[in-house]
Design an enzyme around this catalytic site. Structure first.
Site, PDB file in Angstrom:
ATOM      1  N   TYR A  80      46.541 -40.839  97.791  1.00 39.17           N
ATOM      2  CA  TYR A  80      47.517 -41.908  98.036  1.00 39.17           C
ATOM      3  C   TYR A  80      46.817 -43.250  98.145  1.00 39.17           C
ATOM      4  CZ  TYR A  80      51.472 -44.412 100.143  1.00 39.17           C
ATOM      5  OH  TYR A  80      52.480 -45.304 100.389  1.00 39.17           O
ATOM      6  N   PHE A 132      63.492 -64.189  78.888  1.00 41.10           N
ATOM      7  CA  PHE A 132      63.830 -62.781  78.688  1.00 41.10           C
ATOM      8  C   PHE A 132      64.895 -62.441  79.713  1.00 41.10           C
ATOM      9  CE2 PHE A 132      63.061 -58.153  79.318  1.00 41.10           C
ATOM     10  CZ  PHE A 132      63.488 -57.761  78.060  1.00 41.10           C
ATOM     11  N   THR A 133      65.735 -61.477  79.395  1.00 40.39           N
ATOM     12  CA  THR A 133      66.931 -61.212  80.212  1.00 40.39           C
ATOM     13  C   THR A 133      66.606 -60.961  81.687  1.00 40.39           C
ATOM     14  OG1 THR A 133      66.794 -58.924  79.435  1.00 40.39           O
ATOM     15  CG2 THR A 133      68.366 -60.379  78.323  1.00 40.39           C
ATOM     16  N   ASP A 223      53.410 -63.742  80.399  1.00 43.92           N
ATOM     17  CA  ASP A 223      54.004 -62.410  80.229  1.00 43.92           C
ATOM     18  C   ASP A 223      53.311 -61.780  79.033  1.00 43.92           C
ATOM     19  OD1 ASP A 223      55.475 -60.163  79.603  1.00 43.92           O
ATOM     20  OD2 ASP A 223      57.434 -61.114  79.826  1.00 43.92           O
ATOM     21  N   LYS A 266      55.072 -51.347  77.223  1.00 44.86           N
ATOM     22  CA  LYS A 266      54.759 -51.949  75.937  1.00 44.86           C
ATOM     23  C   LYS A 266      53.246 -52.054  75.757  1.00 44.86           C
ATOM     24  CE  LYS A 266      59.018 -54.741  76.054  1.00 44.86           C
ATOM     25  NZ  LYS A 266      59.732 -54.138  74.930  1.00 44.86           N
ATOM     26  N   ARG A 389      70.747 -58.432  70.716  1.00 45.47           N
ATOM     27  CA  ARG A 389      70.027 -59.516  71.370  1.00 45.47           C
ATOM     28  C   ARG A 389      70.730 -60.818  71.003  1.00 45.47           C
ATOM     29  NH1 ARG A 389      66.608 -57.690  75.348  1.00 45.47           N
ATOM     30  NH2 ARG A 389      68.816 -57.643  75.861  1.00 45.47           N
ATOM     31  N   PHE A 455      74.870 -56.250  79.408  1.00 42.99           N
ATOM     32  CA  PHE A 455      74.561 -55.544  78.163  1.00 42.99           C
ATOM     33  C   PHE A 455      74.015 -54.152  78.414  1.00 42.99           C
ATOM     34  CE2 PHE A 455      70.623 -57.628  79.374  1.00 42.99           C
ATOM     35  CZ  PHE A 455      69.635 -56.712  79.042  1.00 42.99           C
TER      36      PHE A 455
END
Length: 482
Positions: A80, A132-133, A223, A266, A389, A455
């Site tokens: 842990y 970005f959303t 990002d 990603k 999008r 969305f």
């Protein structure tokens, strides 16, 4: 990068890997696809995967892992606290990005939550090349405002400009002068602008943004979720990077930033994420939110097996033959659709092939969600699941009025090392057919509209019986074919 030419003269992407594990796919008859999209409320997010033939919804968490990543998962340290598994990840991130302080998180939007809670106060402004959303949602929920400063070229759907994700540094400096540096929470650059076609940023532009930040004492946040694709484009398209290795380009990008965060779904091809911080003071401001929201500082909500795989995946991102696979297959798909007259975003970017629903469905009012309707029609015609999008991905104004998106895109993501050329050719064929029959496609209206991130789980219905007409035309043209 290595060049491979075919004697035939064709430009064909070549897989630099072999397939060792396969997963069976299922292609439903067109009538069953119609039923499935109806039950999903014309929202491709709500489709069951068993009803999907090619899942091009996203490249997030669905990239193929390498044999080395899978092997690494077997040597994980389950501790842990003080896990050797985490120590290996920490060392790799420090090596690649040159930043000493690391915070793990369970995925990219968890990083956004930590950043927004730490730096965004009511009335704060976050300038960026494009939103970005989930990034925008976190900033707005904390009382902030997003200012999109992408260059005008970034919103040109047809172009040959190599770096359409660049920020307008003149507009950035003007904003800081107008509002005051104290109102700027941080400046955010997205390396690969998701919502405008996966278009990359240049190293030169990032350096210009750094100079503005230094002049006014601002924090520069990158990002890096789509960094792998952006690294490929830097190597291919920017003269200053052509003689550099991917590792060298990575460090030059990182050296310009104060904070780098990423979704490992990603970057690294696993399920997780992380924040890399240069300054100890900034690190300590964020650190307490990790055990509060994510888990302890040495796992951050990730399983240790995913952490081991991420460490390997980050190293594999330094391999040109790995990072070129996504962009090359995307460029092939974009090029073939251009040959057929299908309107797509050019030049081909990262993440996926982006179809321009604004031109594809110019007869459908934007208020009837062109890109959402195209996503629904594409699934009916092919069994391919893409993602809207556009306006559907926006959020209404406080007065209830619609926010019309700058672009209406159907994103067909190409997860890395997942699809074969024949599968992509199938998608191209069905999209070509759909474009020839585009006048059959109508719009959508909401029947269930969530207030936040609608969305993801909102439900819609067609404005007419256009979907039944599309199925009838499919049967007339394809007979008994699936």
């Amino acid at each position: 990068m290595p060049r491979i030419k075919f004697h035939s003269g064709e430009s064909i992407p070549l897989e630099m890997h072999k397939v060792r594990i396969v997963q069976k796919l299922n292609l439903l008859p067109v009538e069953d696809r119609l039923k499935a999209i109806d039950e999903a409320g014309n929202n491709t997010f709500l489709l069951q995967n068993c009803d999907v033939f090619m899942d091009m919804l996203t490249d997030s968490g669905v990239n193929a892992m390498s044999d080395q990543q899978l092997a690494a998962m077997m040597v994980a340290d389950d501790s842990y606290a003080g896990s050797a598994t985490y120590t290996r990840l920490e060392a790799k991130l420090r090596e690649l990005f040159g930043m000493h302080y690391i915070l793990p998180a369970h995925q990219g939007r968890a990083c956004e939550n930590i950043l927004a809670q730490t730096f965004v106060k009511p009335g704060a402004i976050v300038p960026m090349n494009y939103h970005f959303t989930t990034t925008k949602a976190h900033i707005v929920l904390n009382g902030g405002v997003v200012e999109e400063l992408v260059t005008k070229a970034g919103l040109e759907v047809t172009s040959d400009l190599p770096f359409k994700g660049d920020i307008d540094t003149g507009a950035l400096e003007a904003l800081v002068k107008k509002e005051g540096a104290d109102k700027i929470a941080f400046v955010r650059m997205e390396a690969g602008t998701n919502l405008i076609g996966g278009q990359p940023i240049s190293l030169a532009n990032l350096a210009d943004v750094r100079r503005v930040c230094d002049k006014y004492g601002l924090i520069l946040v990158l990002d890096a979720s789509l960094l792998a694709d952006n690294l490929y484009f830097l190597k291919e398209r920017e003269d200053a990077c052509k003689d550099l290795s991917i590792r060298e380009i990575t460090r030059r990008v990182a050296d310009l930033c104060d904070i780098i965060y990423f979704s490992a779904r990603k970057l690294g091809c696993v399920r997780g994420g992380g924040i890399c911080i240069r300054d100890e003071g900034l690190y300590k401001r964020m650190r307490g939110l990790v055990p509060l929201y994510e888990g302890f500082l040495t796992y951050g909500g990730m399983s240790v097996r995913e952490i081991e795989a991420l460490t390997v995946g980050l190293e594999e991102t330094m391999d040109e033959d790995m990072i070129n696979q996504g962009p090359q297959f995307i460029a092939y798909m974009v090029g073939e659709l251009v040959k057929r007259g299908v309107p797509v975003i050019t030049p081909a970017g990262g993440l996926g092939c982006h179809i321009d629903a604004m031109r594809f469905l110019d007869h459908v009012p934007q208020a009837e969600y062109r890109a959402g309707a195209l996503a629904s029609a594409c699934y009916i015609a092919s069994g391919v699941r893409g993602m809207e999008r556009g306006t559907l991905s926006e959020q209404r104004n406080p007065d209830g009025s619609e926010v019309f998106s700058n672009m209406e895109l159907l994103r067909l993501a190409l997860p890395r090392r997942v699809f074969t050329r024949s599968q992509i050719d199938y998608a191209i064929d069905r999209i070509d057919w759909l474009y020839q029959n585009r006048k059959l496609i109508g719009g959508l209206v909401f029947v269930e509209e969530p207030e936040i991130l609608r969305f993801f789980y909102g439900r819609l219905k067609p404005v007419s019986d256009w979907q039944q007409k599309l199925v009838a035309k499919f049967r007339a043209d394809f007979g008994e074919s699936l």
